[in-house]
Scaffold this motif. Structure first.
Motif, short mmCIF file in Angstrom:
data_model
loop_
_atom_site.label_atom_id
_atom_site.label_comp_id
_atom_site.label_asym_id
_atom_site.label_seq_id
_atom_site.Cartn_x
_atom_site.Cartn_y
_atom_site.Cartn_z
N VAL A 1 38.43 40.87 47.36
CA VAL A 1 37.09 40.72 46.80
C VAL A 1 37.22 40.27 45.35
CG1 VAL A 1 34.92 41.89 46.22
CG2 VAL A 1 36.14 42.50 48.33
N ILE B 1 33.14 44.12 55.81
CA ILE B 1 34.36 44.54 55.14
C ILE B 1 34.84 45.89 55.67
CG2 ILE B 1 33.42 45.85 53.18
CD1 ILE B 1 35.43 44.18 51.42
N ILE C 1 41.68 47.11 50.66
CA ILE C 1 40.84 46.17 49.90
C ILE C 1 41.43 45.98 48.51
CG2 ILE C 1 38.55 45.73 48.92
CD1 ILE C 1 37.40 47.53 51.15
N LEU D 1 31.94 49.12 47.31
CA LEU D 1 32.81 48.83 48.46
C LEU D 1 33.14 50.10 49.23
CD1 LEU D 1 35.23 46.29 46.72
CD2 LEU D 1 33.44 45.75 48.39
N ILE E 1 41.61 51.24 48.36
CA ILE E 1 41.09 50.19 47.47
C ILE E 1 41.96 50.11 46.23
CG2 ILE E 1 39.13 49.38 46.11
CD1 ILE E 1 37.27 50.85 48.01
#
Length: 393
Positions: free
Chosen positions: A202, A226, A232, A249, A258
């Protein structure tokens, strides 16, 4: 004007329409029409995902580890350095890795070659292009595509195979190159080949692609999808990270790891030679910034952050294939503007044709991923892929 230049000008115009830069009656009307097409595109995307999810369409399985690295938007999210660090870590922990790329804007088989193959074999079937077999570099950037060539150049122990049909490329990598781990470059939407893990990138500078799906915006599928990702990466972060985006997110995907990361410049290197320079060489230097990437502003800001003064800018369309005359013209204009050197990106440098001019240095900036958070989780993830305990790794 050549057809290539016309297409690039159209791409540039359409991007300015999408981001609202172009004003007036016709751009506004075009945006309304594109929004209607986006709704249709959204339905098609979701139906396709549903067919795969419920096994109505079955993905191909190859009997080995398959991991995809991709994103939900088109354009530059900084994917190539992430693929590089991921492949390098897997290889260093004992996996025999192949990167499977579609080879965007790589050289296609000519009509003549297709007809010869049709006549001699009765069918048109090309083998995958092996950019690197994990031992040596076999193709140039024109044939391979700039990103596969760049990956192969920086990963001497990792195979890189190019084919639009990545099932075919994967079979080749396993059978002919002995690979046991496949990385799908730009593979988040490539459902034809089943993959165990999804890494989604992202871009912090434009995380939601303008809020619209193609063709009105830059999203390939709704942002809520997602939730398919197991890991991520938020790319292009500032020093403090992106806590608000990370929280957004997290709401969309409560289970994924993440990581916040940035693209950190490491050194400068001569495009046509082996000489390298420290980054502090840029301080006080007058430079010409030349790029053909999706977000040239980020490259130019990086140069200025190191103290360089940009006296000339030349921006081309993303993935532009430079001609020798364009490089000569750029050199001449840069000298006229008083530039001490021409600076470009590593991605663009592989597409520079050789020019036997030494009256001004032509240099690129080497950039690597630097994790600001989530590095421990990432390494643990790598260890699990390699069937090792974190301690053993």
């Amino acid at each position: 004007m050549s057809n290539k230049r016309k297409i690039e000008n159209l791409e540039t115009y359409m991007l300015s329409v999408l981001d609202g830069t172009e004003k007036g009656k016709w751009p506004t009307t075009l945006r309304i029409l594109l929004k209607g097409l986006s709704l249709l595109f959204s339905v098609i995307v979701q139906v396709r995902l549903m067919l795969y999810k419920h096994r109505i369409i079955r993905p191909n399985t190859l009997g080995c580890q398959v991991i995809s690295v991709g994103n939900l938007t088109v354009g530059g999210t900084g994917k190539t350095p992430v693929v590089e660090v991921f492949a390098r870590n897997l290889q260093q922990q004992g996996r025999k890795v192949a990167i499977l790329s579609r080879g965007y804007k790589s050289k296609e088989m000519s009509f003549r070659e297709k007809m010869i193959q049709r006549i001699t074999t009765g069918k048109i079937e090309t083998p995958p292009r092996v950019v690197s077999d994990g031992k040596r570099l076999l193709l140039d950037s024109w044939t391979a595509g700039d990103e596969p060539y760049m990956l192969a150049s920086n990963l001497p122990n990792v195979a890189v195979v190019v084919d639009k049909d990545r099932v075919k490329a994967g079979k080749y990598a396993i059978k002919e190159l002995g690979c046991d781990t496949l990385i799908l470059d730009d593979g988040f939407q490539y459902l034809k080949l089943g993959h165990r893990l999804d890494i989604a990138l992202v871009d912090r500078t434009n995380p939601f692609g303008g809020g619209h799906l193609l063709p009105r915006g830059l999203l390939r599928e709704p942002m809520r999808n997602i939730k398919r990702a197991g890991f991520i990466f938020i790319t292009k972060c500032g020093e403090e990270g992106e806590p608000e985006l990370k929280e957004q997110l997290r709401r969309m995907n409560p289970v994924a790891e993440i990581s916040e990361c940035r693209h950190a410049a490491k050194y400068l290197k001569d495009v046509f030679g082996e000489q390298t320079y420290p980054l502090d060489k840029l301080k006080g230097m007058k430079i010409a910034a030349v790029s053909a990437i999706a977000v040239p502003e980020s490259f130019e800001r990086a140069l200025e952050a190191f103290g360089a003064e940009i006296v000339y800018k030349r921006r081309f369309a993303d993935h532009h294939r430079f001609s020798q005359q364009e490089i000569i013209n750029t050199i001449n204009r840069s000298i006229q503007r008083g530039a001490d050197a021409i600076l470009t990106t590593e991605k663009d440098a592989v597409r520079f044709p050789f020019v036997d001019r030494r009256d001004i240095p032509v240099i690129y900036m080497r950039v690597e991923i630097e994790m600001l958070s989530g590095e421990e989780e990432f390494m643990d993830w790598i260890s699990r892929i390699c069937f090792k305990s974190p301690r053993a790794a």
